[in-house]
Design a protein around this motif. Structure first.
Motif, PDB file in Angstrom:
ATOM      1  N   PHE A 102       0.825  -1.203   0.000  1.00 35.37           N
ATOM      2  CA  PHE A 102       0.000   0.000   0.000  1.00 35.37           C
ATOM      3  C   PHE A 102       0.863   1.258   0.000  1.00 35.37           C
ATOM      4  O   PHE A 102       0.486   2.275  -0.598  1.00 35.37           O
ATOM      5  N   SER A 103       2.011   1.202   0.647  1.00 36.54           N
ATOM      6  CA  SER A 103       2.935   2.346   0.637  1.00 36.54           C
ATOM      7  C   SER A 103       3.432   2.614  -0.777  1.00 36.54           C
ATOM      8  O   SER A 103       3.575   3.773  -1.198  1.00 36.54           O
ATOM      9  N   LYS A 104       3.710   1.550  -1.513  1.00 39.45           N
ATOM     10  CA  LYS A 104       4.109   1.688  -2.925  1.00 39.45           C
ATOM     11  C   LYS A 104       2.984   2.352  -3.719  1.00 39.45           C
ATOM     12  O   LYS A 104       3.226   3.260  -4.537  1.00 39.45           O
ATOM     13  N   ALA A 105       1.758   1.915  -3.469  1.00 38.40           N
ATOM     14  CA  ALA A 105       0.607   2.483  -4.175  1.00 38.40           C
ATOM     15  C   ALA A 105       0.437   3.960  -3.847  1.00 38.40           C
ATOM     16  O   ALA A 105       0.135   4.779  -4.727  1.00 38.40           O
ATOM     17  N   ILE A 106       0.626   4.311  -2.575  1.00 33.79           N
ATOM     18  CA  ILE A 106       0.490   5.710  -2.158  1.00 33.79           C
ATOM     19  C   ILE A 106       1.549   6.581  -2.835  1.00 33.79           C
ATOM     20  O   ILE A 106       1.276   7.702  -3.276  1.00 33.79           O
ATOM     21  N   LYS A 107       2.745   6.054  -2.958  1.00 36.03           N
ATOM     22  CA  LYS A 107       3.839   6.790  -3.595  1.00 36.03           C
ATOM     23  C   LYS A 107       3.580   6.975  -5.086  1.00 36.03           C
ATOM     24  O   LYS A 107       3.819   8.057  -5.645  1.00 36.03           O
ATOM     25  N   PHE A 113      -7.152   8.028  -2.747  1.00 37.03           N
ATOM     26  CA  PHE A 113      -7.482   7.815  -1.331  1.00 37.03           C
ATOM     27  C   PHE A 113      -7.601   6.329  -0.983  1.00 37.03           C
ATOM     28  O   PHE A 113      -7.501   5.942   0.180  1.00 37.03           O
ATOM     29  N   GLU A 114      -7.784   5.474  -1.988  1.00 39.62           N
ATOM     30  CA  GLU A 114      -8.005   4.049  -1.728  1.00 39.62           C
ATOM     31  C   GLU A 114      -6.836   3.373  -1.016  1.00 39.62           C
ATOM     32  O   GLU A 114      -7.049   2.637  -0.031  1.00 39.62           O
ATOM     33  N   PRO A 115      -5.572   3.561  -1.441  1.00 38.37           N
ATOM     34  CA  PRO A 115      -4.488   2.882  -0.725  1.00 38.37           C
ATOM     35  C   PRO A 115      -4.301   3.396   0.694  1.00 38.37           C
ATOM     36  O   PRO A 115      -3.891   2.642   1.590  1.00 38.37           O
ATOM     37  N   LEU A 116      -4.620   4.661   0.944  1.00 41.17           N
ATOM     38  CA  LEU A 116      -4.560   5.210   2.306  1.00 41.17           C
ATOM     39  C   LEU A 116      -5.612   4.538   3.181  1.00 41.17           C
ATOM     40  O   LEU A 116      -5.364   4.251   4.359  1.00 41.17           O
ATOM     41  N   ARG A 117      -6.804   4.297   2.611  1.00 38.91           N
ATOM     42  CA  ARG A 117      -7.852   3.576   3.361  1.00 38.91           C
ATOM     43  C   ARG A 117      -7.352   2.204   3.799  1.00 38.91           C
ATOM     44  O   ARG A 117      -7.512   1.805   4.939  1.00 38.91           O
ATOM     45  N   HIS A 118      -6.703   1.483   2.885  1.00 35.75           N
ATOM     46  CA  HIS A 118      -6.263   0.126   3.198  1.00 35.75           C
ATOM     47  C   HIS A 118      -5.040   0.116   4.121  1.00 35.75           C
ATOM     48  O   HIS A 118      -4.954  -0.718   5.030  1.00 35.75           O
ATOM     49  N   ARG A 119      -4.096   1.023   3.902  1.00 33.59           N
ATOM     50  CA  ARG A 119      -2.936   1.037   4.793  1.00 33.59           C
ATOM     51  C   ARG A 119      -3.353   1.456   6.195  1.00 33.59           C
ATOM     52  O   ARG A 119      -2.863   0.905   7.198  1.00 33.59           O
TER      53      ARG A 119
END
Length: 324
Positions: A102-107, A113-119
């Motif tokens: 998820f950190s990779k996705a956020i970067k 906002f979706e990867p922040l929701r999951h992380r």
């Protein structure tokens, strides 16, 4: 040349007739050789070490789905495909890998906002509550004004009907993170927002339950009672039966002890036992019956289901009782 993101998976196999798991070196599709052992995930609210061991036999279906998710991402490195890898890793208890994904996705997708929701969700799993709050608050900012987005289930319910949205999950988990920190007013603010995007009976009872408990923690009993006045036995509940029963108990329509008429040792009932157990323990705690509440919280912890929200909340209560 397309760069393929590499994901790691530890597979544990158990030797027949042994109480202690034995290890086997397994290679994944990317050619990495992995040392199979229990993997440290974090520290519980009572100071216990949180460890994940993946059973390659019992969890074979989830392992195959993770491999499928990796292959889809290799063919199409989209945000959605990347998130699915993280979700599949989390379903295997590998929150360390999921958070990295998820950190990779956020970067790579900073406006999403979706990867922040999951992380944020998985930071709760490993008890990094401040990090969870930071992620979920950022997700709330980014999703403001966006259309409601249905979130597909990775582990579908009995009717195979997705019941939640990304917006619901952001507010729900933000409320939970504040609740687990004892920040009742902040939890209530989040649950008010969550109730606005709770679009079916399952979402409504899940939100109302934590909202109700936060109000009770603040001694706002009349407001709490009014909050759940419209919850009925006849509601269309597909998967959140435990929350529904807890609210019916608060209303006096269910005998408290019936909530734990579940086999806590059965794998398919552990989550419901943990959820019901925390609600019942907290109910007794609110009535001043600390001894009974503590016993139930300890029984919840004895299930070993340490990633469940009811388990984390039971940890919180026992930590608070220990400090009193």
């Amino acid at each position: 040349m397309r760069l393929i993101y590499v994901f790691f998976l530890i597979l544990i196999v158990f030797s027949p007739g042994c109480d202690t798991p034995t290890s086997k070196i397994v290679g994944n599709k990317n050619g990495f050789i992995l040392e199979p052992t229990g993997v440290f995930q974090g520290v519980g609210l009572l100071g216990d070490t949180l460890v994940t061991e993946v059973d390659s036999i019992a969890q074979n279906d989830q392992i195959l789905k993770l491999k499928e998710a990796e292959e889809k991402y290799a063919d199409d490195p989209s945000l959605d495909n990347l998130i699915w890898i993280g979700r599949r890793e989390a379903y295997l208890g590998r929150y360390d890998l999921a958070i990295r994904t998820f950190s990779k996705a956020i970067k790579e997708f900073p406006s999403a906002f979706e990867p922040l929701r999951h992380r944020g969700h998985r930071f709760i799993s490993i008890r990094k509550l401040d990090s969870a709050i930071a992620d979920l608050e950022k997700a709330a900012e980014l999703m403001e004004g966006q259309p409601i987005q249905i979130e597909q289930d990775g582990m579908p319910n009995k009717l195979n009907i997705p019941l939640s949205t990304v917006q619901f999950n952001v507010w729900y988990h933000l409320g939970l993170a504040h609740y687990l920190k004892g920040e009742w007013n902040d939890a209530i603010k989040a649950y008010k927002k969550c109730l606005d995007v709770s679009e079916n009976d399952d979402s409504i009872v899940a939100t109302l339950d934590w909202y109700y408990m936060a109000l009770v923690k603040l001694g706002r009993h009349d407001e709490a009672k009014n909050l759940i006045r419209n919850v009925k036995r006849s509601m269309n509940i597909i998967e959140n039966d435990a929350y529904h029963k807890r609210i019916l108990m608060y209303k006096g329509e269910l005998n408290p002890e019936t909530l734990l008429s579940i086999d806590s040792n059965a794998d398919d009932q552990k989550l419901q036992y943990v959820t019901q157990g925390y609600g019942l323990g907290n109910f007794y705690l609110s009535q001043g019956d600390t001894v009974r509440a503590k016993t139930i919280f300890e029984n919840v912890l004895s299930t070993g289901y340490w990633s469940a929200f009811g388990y984390i909340a039971s940890e919180m209560e026992l930590a608070n009782l220990k400090d009193e």
